[in-house]
Write an enzyme that holds these catalytic residues in place. Structure first.
Site, mmCIF file in Angstrom:
data_model
loop_
_atom_site.group_PDB
_atom_site.id
_atom_site.type_symbol
_atom_site.label_atom_id
_atom_site.label_comp_id
_atom_site.label_asym_id
_atom_site.label_seq_id
_atom_site.Cartn_x
_atom_site.Cartn_y
_atom_site.Cartn_z
ATOM 1 C CG ASP A 428 3.357 -43.150 -16.547
ATOM 2 O OD1 ASP A 428 4.283 -43.276 -17.378
ATOM 3 O OD2 ASP A 428 3.296 -43.771 -15.474
ATOM 4 C CG ASP A 623 3.267 -42.688 -10.305
ATOM 5 O OD1 ASP A 623 3.772 -41.556 -10.434
ATOM 6 O OD2 ASP A 623 3.931 -43.732 -10.308
ATOM 7 C CG ASP A 627 4.602 -40.301 -13.935
ATOM 8 O OD1 ASP A 627 5.643 -40.781 -14.386
ATOM 9 O OD2 ASP A 627 3.539 -40.923 -13.826
#
Ligand SMILES: [Cu+2]
Lengths: 736, 120
Positions: A428, A623, A627
Site C-alpha cells: 500500500d 497498515d 487495508d
C-alpha cells in the site's frame, strides 16, 4: 495518611480456581484491605492493606480457612525465582549424575566383556552385577515410562529403549543362570548392549534437555524485559510500586536510563527512547507530549511524566509474549504428514522387531537364535520417533522467537510457511511505502481563497491529506469558514456547502463527474502530478478556483527494501488511490516493479485476488486498519504496526516498526526456517527409513552387513539431538 | 524344518497380531465436561477424549505424574497453547472453542494424544 502496604501471597497447591476466586472476595471484605487481585496463572494473590489494621498472618489464616493450604509470602525484594527454570536445572543435574554413573559402569562392563580372565559363568555373574544398577537406576525411567504407557496402550521412544535393553538384559541373565537352557545355542551374553545403550540414550537426553532450553529462550528473554516497579504519583507523592499495583490512568515518572514500566502517553517532558527490544528499530525514538510510550523500552536522555494506558496483560509486551507463544505452539501444514507417521511409528517398529526376530530365527544362519535376538534388539534401539516429532516444532520455535527479536511477529506456523512461497508483494502506498505525513508543496490560484475553502471542508477530517491542508492553513492563520451538507465521495474527495456555494475538493475524477472544467489549471495539474505529487482541485459553484499539491515522501528504507526483494526474485507492486502519474513518480523513486493507481480503498482486495488468479502467491503490506480486507484476502497479510498494537487480526505477520526492510527480512527468515525444517525432516525420516532396514539385516544377504546394537543405540541417542542442534543454527540468523 | 523354528514362526505371527490389536485396536472413552476437568498425565492422558460445549470456557487441569520428558509439554495447536507441565503439579489451561469440531492435543513430541470434541 495511613500507610499502605502491599503483600503477595503464593497460593501454590490451591486445588480449585473457583475456591481461589471466592477467597478473593473473602479477603476483600476485611476492613483493612483496600485492594485484592488474584492471578490464577501464577497462583498468586496481591493484597494492598493498611498495616496498622492488618498483618500477613491474618491473611494466611484466612487462606487456610478457605483453601486449606498454607500460603507463603512472596518476597518481592528478591528477584522472583523462575519455578520452571529451577525444575529444569534439577532435572539436568539428575540426568548428568545418571550419565556419569552409567558411563563408568558401562566402560567397566565393556572392558570386562571383552577380556575374559575368569571362567565364563563367573564373569557373567560379575557383569550382571554391574549391569543391574545401570538398568535399574540409570535406565529406570525408561521402564517406568514404558510401563505407564502400556497401561494405556500407548508406546513411545522410551518403550522401544525399555523393550530393547530389557530384552538384552533379561536374555543375558537367563544365559548366566542356566547356560544350557537354550540348547546348542552359543551362550553369549549381552550385558554390554543393555548398559551402553541405556547410557548413550541418557547422554542424548542430557544434551537434548540442554539444547531445548536454548531453543525455547525467546519467551523467557521477552519476559525478562519487563520492569519490576514503577515510580507512580499517588496523592501528590512519588511512590515506588510493584508493577502489579499500577493501574491504567496512573501518572508515572521516568528518569534518564530507566525502564518505562507500562504502556502510556507522554504528558510532559521530552526524551529519546530505545525501543529496540520491543520493535527491533535500532535508532532511539524521540518522545514528546502526546506520544505513546511502550513498556519495557528504555528511556535514554530526558525525564518525563506519562499516563499509563495499558497495564498487566494488556501491555504491548504481554501481547507479544502471548502472540509468540501461540505461534510457537501452532502446527505447520508441513507437519500433517509427520503426525500421521509418528502416530503409528512406535507400534510399527515393535512389529518390525518381532518380524526381524522371527525371520532370522526361522531362515537365518546358525547360531540363528543369536542373530535373531541381536538384530531384533538393534531394530528396537535404532528407531527414533522423537527426532521426527521434534523436527518441525523446534525450528518453528527458534524461527518465530528470532523474528520477535527483530520486531517481526509471526502469527502462526502456517503464515511462516506461506511467507516462504511469496512471489509477489503488494505495498500500500500511503503510510506504508511513504511516511504517511503529506505536506502541501504547491498551490495554484488565490492562496487565501483556495486554502480557506479547502480548510472549511477538511478541518473536521483526520485523513492524512486533510492534515496537510489543515496544518498549512493554520500556519498561514487562515480563518475557518463554516461548511454544511458534507458529503464524502469515496476515492474522489469531498463536497460541502460553504457560504451558500457548493464547494468541491478532490481529484480530477471528482471534477469530471460533476462536469467542472479545470480550465486554465489543467496544464499545471498534469505537470504537478508528473512530479509525484497528489493534486487536489478546489471548485466553487461549478468553477475551478485553484489547486493544492501535496507530497508524501517515500520512507528512507523503501528503496533498499524493494532492491532486496528484487534480489530474492519477488515481484513488487504498489497500490494507491493516487492517479497514475503521481503514483509512477513515487514508484520510480523507490524502484518498484509495477504501479497500480486510481484504486478505491474498497477495491484493493480485488487487485490482490486478480494477482492470485495468475497463480501468484501474494503478500499484501498495509497498515492493518484501512487495508484489513486486502490483508485478509492475500496469502500473507503483513501489517506495518506502529509499535503500539500487536495482534492485527487480518495479518499473518505484524512488523513492530515502520522499517520496510523488515519485509525482505520476514521473507528471508521464513525461507531460512522452512529449509531448516526440511533439513530436519530429511534427517529424521531419512535416518529412520535408511537405518531400520539395515538393523533388520536386509543388507546381510548381499554384503553381510549387520547393525551392532551398541552402535544402533548410539546413533539413536544422537538423532534427536542433531535435529535440535540443526534448529539452533537458526539462532544465528541476521536480518541483513 | 525343526520344531523350534515352526514354534517361533507361529509365535512371531501371533505376537504381530497381538501388538497390532493392542496399540491400534483400543477404544476411547469420552468424558463430557461442563466447566473443568482434571486430566491426569501418566503414560498418556486420562481422560483421553472430552466433549465440551461451544463457546463455554473450560478449565483443563493437567496433573503430570509421569516423569518421561516426552510428556513434559502439552500442545493444543489449534488453540495456540504450548505449556510446560511441572512434574506432580497441576497446570490449569483455560480454553474456549468458538467452533464445533475436534481439537487434538498431544505431548510436545506428538507421541501421546488426546482430543477435545466441541459440540453445540
Ligand atoms: Cu528418540
Amino acid at each position: 495518611m495511613t500507610h499502605q502496604i502491599s503483600l503477595k501471597l503464593n497460593l501454590h497447591g490451591a486445588d480449585s480456581a473457583s475456591a481461589a476466586s471466592s477467597l478473593e472476595s473473602v479477603i476483600r471484605d476485611i476492613p483493612a484491605v483496600s485492594n485484592v487481585s488474584l492471578n490464577p496463572i501464577t497462583e498468586t494473590l496481591v493484597i494492598a492493606y493498611d498495616d496498622e489494621r492488618g498483618n500477613p498472618e491474618m491473611f494466611i489464616t484466612r487462606v487456610r480457612a478457605v483453601l486449606g493450604i498454607d500460603a507463603t509470602v512472596v518476597n518481592e525484594e528478591e528477584p522472583a525465582h523462575d519455578h520452571e527454570q529451577m525444575l529444569r536445572e534439577s532435572e539436568l543435574r539428575a540426568l548428568r549424575q545418571k550419565v556419569v554413573i552409567g558411563a563408568v559402569l558401562s566402560a567397566a562392563i565393556v572392558a570386562g566383556a571383552f577380556t575374559p580372565i575368569l571362567p565364563t559363568q563367573w564373569a557373567n555373574i560379575i557383569l550382571w552385577g554391574m549391569t543391574t544398577p545401570v538398568v535399574a537406576y540409570v535406565g529406570g525411567q525408561f521402564f517406568i515410562s514404558c510401563w505407564r504407557g502400556l497401561r494405556h496402550r500407548n508406546a513411545n521412544m522410551d518403550t522401544l529403549v525399555a523393550v530393547g535393553t530389557g530384552a538384552a538384559y533379561g536374555y543375558s541373565a537367563l544365559i548366566t543362570l542356566a547356560p544350557g537352557v537354550l540348547g546348542a545355542v552359543e551362550a553369549q551374553t549381552y550385558f554390554d548392549v543393555a548398559a551402553v545403550v541405556i547410557t548413550l540414550v541418557m547422554l542424548g537426553k542430557y544434551f537434548e534437555a540442554r539444547a531445548k532450553t536454548s531453543a525455547n529462550d525467546a519467551i523467557r528473554r521477552l519476559l525478562a524485559l519487563g520492569a519490576k516497579t514503577a515510580r507512580v504519583l499517588r496523592d501528590g507523592a512519588e511512590v515506588d510500586l510493584p508493577l502489579e499495583q499500577v493501574v491504567a490512568g496512573d501518572l508515572i515518572l521516568v528518569r534518564p536510563g530507566e525502564k518505562i514500566p507500562v504502556d502510556g502517553d507522554v504528558l510532559d517532558g521530552a526524551s529519546t527512547v530505545d525501543q529496540s527490544m520491543v520493535t527491533g528499530e535500532s535508532i532511539p525514538v524521540e518522545k514528546g507530549p502526546g506520544d505513546p510510550v511502550i513498556g519495557a523500552t528504555i528511556n535514554k536522555t530526558g525525564a518525563f511524566r506519562f499516563r499509563a494506558t495499558k497495564v498487566g496483560q494488556d501491555t504491548v509486551l504481554a501481547q507479544i509474549v502471548r502472540l509468540v507463544s501461540e505461534a510457537q505452539s501452532s502446527k505447520a501444514p508441513i507437519q500433517r504428514l509427520v503426525d500421521q507417521v509418528t502416530a503409528v511409528f512406535t507400534p510399527v517398529v515393535i512389529m518390525l522387531a518381532i518380524a526381524t526376530f522371527t525371520v532370522w530365527y526361522v531362515f537365518g544362519p546358525q547360531p540363528s537364535a543369536s542373530y535373531a535376538f541381536v538384530n531384533a534388539v538393534a531394530v528396537l534401539v535404532i528407531a527414533c520417533p522423537c527426532a521426527m516429532g521434534l523436527a518441525t516444532p523446534t525450528s518453528i520455535m527458534v524461527g518465530t522467537g528470532k523474528g520477535a527479536q527483530y520486531g517481526i511477529l509471526i502469527k502462526d506456523a502456517e503464515s511462516l510457511e506461506r511467507a516462504e512461497r511469496v512471489q509477489a508483494i503488494i505495498f500500500d502506498k500511503t503510510g506504508t511505502l511513504t511516511a504517511g505525513k503529506p505536506v502541501v508543496t504547491d498551490l495554484r490560484g488565490n492562496e487565501t481563497q483556495v486554502l480557506s475553502l479547502a480548510y472549511a471542508l477538511e478541518k473536521q477530517s483526520e485523513h492524512a491529506l486533510a492534515e496537510a491542508i489543515n496544518s498549512r492553513a493554520r500556519q498561514l492563520h487562515i480563518a475557518a469558514l463554516d461548511a454544511s451538507n458534507f458529503e464524502a465521495v469515496a476515492g474522489r474527495g469531498v463536497r460541502a456547502t460553504v457560504n451558500g456555494q457548493t464547494v468541491l475538493l478532490g481529484n480530477r475524477a471528482l471534477m469530471d463527474e460533476n462536469s467542472v472544467p479545470l480550465g486554465e489549471f489543467a496544464p499545471a495539474l498534469a505537470e504537478l502530478q508528473t512530479g509525484g505529487k497528489t493534486v487536489m482541485a478546489v471548485a466553487a459553484d461549478g468553477k475551478t478556483v485553484g489547486l493544492i499539491a501535496v507530497i508524501d515522501e517515500p520512507k528512507p528504507s523503501a528503496s533498499e527494501a524493494i532492491a532486496a526483494l528484487k534480489k530474492m526474485h519477488v515481484r513488487t507492486l504498489m497500490i494507491t488511490g493516487d492517479n497514475l502519474s503521481t503514483a509512477q513518480a513515487i514508484g520510480r523513486q523507490v524502484g518498484i516493479d509495477q504501479v497500480v493507481a486510481n484504486v478505491l480503498p474498497q477495491d484493493k482486495e480485488q487487485h490482490v485476488r486478480a494477482l492470485q488468479q495468475e497463480r501468484m502467491v501474494v503478500a499484501m503490506v498495509g497498515d492493518g486498519i484501512n487495508d484489513a480486507p486486502a490483508l485478509a484476502a492475500s496469502d500473507l497479510g503483513i501489517a506495518m504496526g506502529t509499535g503500539t498494537d500487536v495482534a492485527i487480526e487480518a495479518a499473518g505477520v505484524t512488523l513492530m516498526n515502520g522499517d520496510l526492510r523488515s519485509v525482505p527480512a520476514t521473507i528471508r527468515l521464513s525461507r531460512a526456517t522452512m529449509s531448516n525444517i526440511r533439513e530436519n525432516l530429511f534427517w529424521a525420516f531419512g535416518y529412520n527409513i535408511a537405518l531400520i532396514p539395515v538393523a533388520m539385516g536386509v543388507l546381510y544377504p548381499f554384503f553381510g552387513w549387520l547393525m551392532n546394537p551398541i552402535l544402533a543405540g548410539g546413533a539413536m541417542a544422537f538423532s534427536s539431538l542433531s535435529v535440535i542442534l540443526n534448529a539452533l543454527r537458526l539462532r544465528r540468523f541476521k536480518v541483513s | 524344518m525343526s520344531v523350534d523354528k515352526i514354534a517361533v514362526g507361529i509365535g512371531g505371527v501371533a505376537a504381530l497380531l497381538f501388538i497390532a490389536w493392542f496399540f491400534f485396536g483400543k477404544r476411547q472413552t469420552v468424558v463430557a465436561v461442563e466447566s473443568r476437568v482434571r486430566i491426569t498425565v501418566d503414560g498418556g492422558y486420562t481422560p483421553e477424549a472430552i466433549t465440551i460445549k461451544r463457546g463455554r470456557t473450560v478449565r483443563l487441569e493437567f496433573l503430570r505424574k509421569d516423569a518421561s520428558s516426552c510428556l513434559e509439554e502439552v500442545v493444543l495447536p489449534e488453540l495456540g497453547v504450548r505449556r510446560h507441565l511441572a512434574l506432580n503439579e497441576t497446570t490449569p489451561i483455560d480454553i474456549t472453542a468458538d467452533r464445533v469440531g475436534e481439537f487434538a492435543f498431544s505431548c510436545g513430541m506428538n507421541m501421546y494424544h488426546g482430543k477435545i470434541i466441541v459440540v453445540e
